[in-house]
Design a protein around this motif. Structure first.
Motif: not given
Length: 695
Positions: A528-531, A561-564, A571-575, A535-541
């Motif tokens: 869930e933390a590395n979903p 953020l789930v980047c890309g 992808t996800y941008f904080g809603g 993973n090519k684009h990374g995320q911000i926890l």
């Protein structure tokens, strides 16, 4: 239909093969050193991810457009930048908040591009503050690539500038003190006719002096944000690969740190591969040693199985090193000095206001590939540091000091505060997700509760001379911290890089850059933390300590953020609405502005555009609205951002670092134009009207 930007190279995360070769010793193309069988976040299903064949890389562009200002070489045309829907508000579903971004982010976003320039928003200007080779110390000569020497380099600005700290300079009006890391060297871009199989002693010695840190006084122009270097100031300093360091903390004097040249295990020459860092509340600067393993040769000649296992866990390989320093300095030959590798991979601390002080390597903070060392204070005044280990499937740590900081600048306070990072408890993080296993399938699809989130705990590794890890002494925990974290079941992460606590909310933000090996055969699957697998684009926890106390043993977390590409469903941008954000890939260095916005620099953009700097609101109705502020030249990485009220500082690292590039055949002409050597540099960006950034 949006036009796709061409992909630059085929290495993971969009990096060139040259970048992987010189910065981290091709870490991405070797098995990750972490082969432990640790549990992952929650119960996961190791299913195959159906990968998309292509991710689109350009912004959501509207009819509105603006021209960006680009710093290029003489005769080069400035790049243009289209305004994204995030700024114009004309995209479908645009809201009032999209038309009026958060304070501090009110600029025309730069569109993704591949210009060989630093491209900034319309209405902004820029200048180069300092370049590789510019004189820093008294007596240092002007840069001359054809007559460079180790002595000259030791007094000049180092190579591949990375993390930057800016401190006020009391008593000197309109001046500031900069501390800048120099992560690594690109010998093939530094020396004409460079032979990688047969480097010269002079080239090796120049390379050693080009590593480390620079302390530099800079002059600011009162009517703008322009910043210029002040060479030969009495506070200016170079710390290099041969500068003596004092070893402090519980592992100082350990047999594990002793060598023929240092039989006491308390004095180390040099610091290498300095990446992220931090500023302490008492005014010193911290710098993390990251990919140190690549400098050492002949690890396969060690016959002791225990030592061999330890070397392998830290990525020490057999054969010659990339730079061949072992031919000229025995300390880089593991067969001759197996303990020398243990003397790198630490956080170092320097006092930038005392050029005669001895910098220190802090063993209480553990040894791994340090990307960051960002402090907070507990309610009772004890410093806490957050640290990432930048390797696929490695861990996130913190250190809680046993002592309270003393306020003031008295000699007694300074002496006390210099011991704060030598006594305390070192922890590693274990993350647990709160969603059912079946909802985390590696595709990046949000679980039913609408976000990736959960809770976690800090697992103690050592306190002073007491080990909390069965089978390991405290000294072993500090020197072989990765192995200690393996034993206690820490969570394998997707390259935890920079870490930044919000000065407003206390929430801690962790940049997880990418992990193309996630979910591969025999490797850890998505959690869930590395979903996302592959993973090519990374995320911000985003991490919240219990009761907002940095010393707490438990925390909650979510992916901010789930980047890309915003059009990619994973992808996800904080809603925030995804049609109103700039695309972002591979987050690396992060920082905050005075308005509470998080600023993110990228490393290895896998969407086809050059790397850049992005601002994003973290609170309120605009939370998650990402807006791109600049891009860097061909082959370059965006590093060390500093976002002040009237200026933005960026370290443009490894420009021209493209496969096949050489001094004779450069891939970039930045910053000085055709016919000039490409040179890593620090830039300053400000508004033409002299007003504050983004207001």
């Amino acid at each position: 239909m949006r036009k796709l930007l061409p992909l630059i190279g085929s290495h993971p995360g969009g990096r060139s093969a040259m970048t992987c070769r010189y910065r981290c010793g091709d870490a991405c193309f070797h098995d990750a050193p972490n082969t432990s069988g640790n549990a992952y976040v929650g119960d996961v299903i190791a299913g195959a991810l159906s990968r998309r064949s292509v991710l689109r890389a350009s912004a959501v562009v509207t009819a509105a457009a603006a021209t960006g200002a680009a710093l290029t070489g003489p005769g080069a045309a400035p790049a243009s930048a289209a305004e994204s829907g995030a700024a114009s508000g004309t995209a479908a579903g645009a809201t009032r908040h999209a038309r009026r971004p958060a304070r501090g982010l009110r600029f025309t976003p730069v569109a993704p591009n591949t210009a060989d320039a630093v491209t900034v928003p319309a209405g902004h200007e820029q200048n180069v503050v300092i370049r590789w080779g510019d004189p820093v110390l008294r007596g240092a000569p002007a840069f001359d690539a054809d007559r460079q020497s180790a002595k000259a380099q030791a007094g000049q600005f180092g190579y591949n500038n990375d993390y930057m700290a800016v401190l006020d300079l009391p008593g000197e009006r309109d001046r500031q003190l900069l501390v800048i890391n120099h992560e690594y060297t690109d010998e093939v871009l530094m020396f004409a006719g460079y032979d990688a199989d047969n480097p010269t002693r002079t080239q090796a010695e120049i390379g050693l002096q080009a590593h480390g840190l620079t302390v530099l006084v800079a002059q600011e122009e009162r009517r703008s944000g322009r910043l210029t270097a002040v060479p030969r100031h009495h506070l200016n300093r170079r710390i290099t690969g041969t500068t003596p360091f004092e070893v402090t903390g519980p592992a100082a004097g350990s047999d594990l740190l002793k060598t023929a040249a240092d039989p006491e295990g308390t004095r180390i020459l040099g610091t290498l591969n300095n990446c992220g860092g931090g500023i302490t509340p008492w005014g010193t600067v911290l710098s993390g040693e990251e990919n140190f393993n690549q400098y050492f040769a002949n690890g396969d000649e060690v016959t002791d199985p225990k030592i061999a296992e330890r070397l392998k866990r830290y990525g020490i390989k057999g054969g010659a090193s990339e730079r061949k320093w072992e031919r000229f300095d025995r300390r880089f030959d593991v067969a001759k000095e197996p303990n020398e590798t243990n003397r790198f991979g630490w956080v170092v601390e320097i006092d930038p206001f005392d050029p005669d002080s001895t910098p220190r390597k802090l063993t209480a903070l553990g040894r791994f590939k340090h990307e960051a060392a960002e402090p907070r204070l507990t309610p009772d005044g004890r410093p806490v540091l957050y640290m990432g280990d930048d390797e696929k499937f490695d861990y996130f740590y913190k250190f809680v000091s046993a002592k309270r900081m003393k306020r003031g600048n008295s000699a007694a306070a300074r002496e006390h505060n210099r011991t704060l990072l030598d006594e305390g408890t070192l922890y590693v993080a274990k993350f647990t997700g709160d969603s059912p296993a079946g909802e985390i399938d590696g595709s990046g699809k949000l679980p039913e509760d609408g976000e990736f989130d959960g809770h976690g705990e800090w697992i103690p590794l050592a306190t002073g001379t007491t080990s909390h890890v069965p089978g390991m002494t405290a000294e072993e925990v500090y020197v072989f911290t990765r192995m200690a974290a393996d034993k206690v079941g820490a969570t394998k992460m997707d390259r935890p890089e920079d870490v930044e606590p919000s000065p407003r909310t206390g929430k801690v933000y962790v940049a997880l850059t990418n992990n193309s090996d996630r979910g591969k055969d025999g490797k850890a699957a998505a959690d869930e933390a590395n979903p996302r697998n592959g993973n090519k684009h990374g995320q911000i926890l985003e991490l919240t300590e219990r009761r907002n106390d940095p010393a707490a043993g438990r925390f909650t977390w979510n992916l901010f953020l789930v980047c890309g590409d915003p059009e990619d469903p994973s992808t996800y941008f904080g809603g925030f609405p995804k049609d109103q954000v700039s695309p972002i890939s591979c987050p690396d260095n992060i920082t905050f502005d005075v308005h509470g916005n998080l600023w993110i620099s990228t490393d290895g953009n896998a969407l086809g555009s050059h790397d850049g700097l992005f601002g994003v609101a973290t609170t309120g109705s605009r939370r998650g609205q990402v807006r791109q502020f600049l891009t860097v030249p061909t082959g370059a990485e965006t590093c060390g951002p500093i976002v002040q009220e009237r200026r933005v500082l960026v370290a443009v690292q490894h420009p021209g670092e493209v496969d096949g590039a050489t001094v004779e055949q450069p891939a970039s002409h930045w910053p000085d134009g055709p016919g000039k050597l490409v040179r890593p540099s620090v830039i300053s960006v400000w508004r033409k009207d002299g007003d504050d950034i983004g207001v």
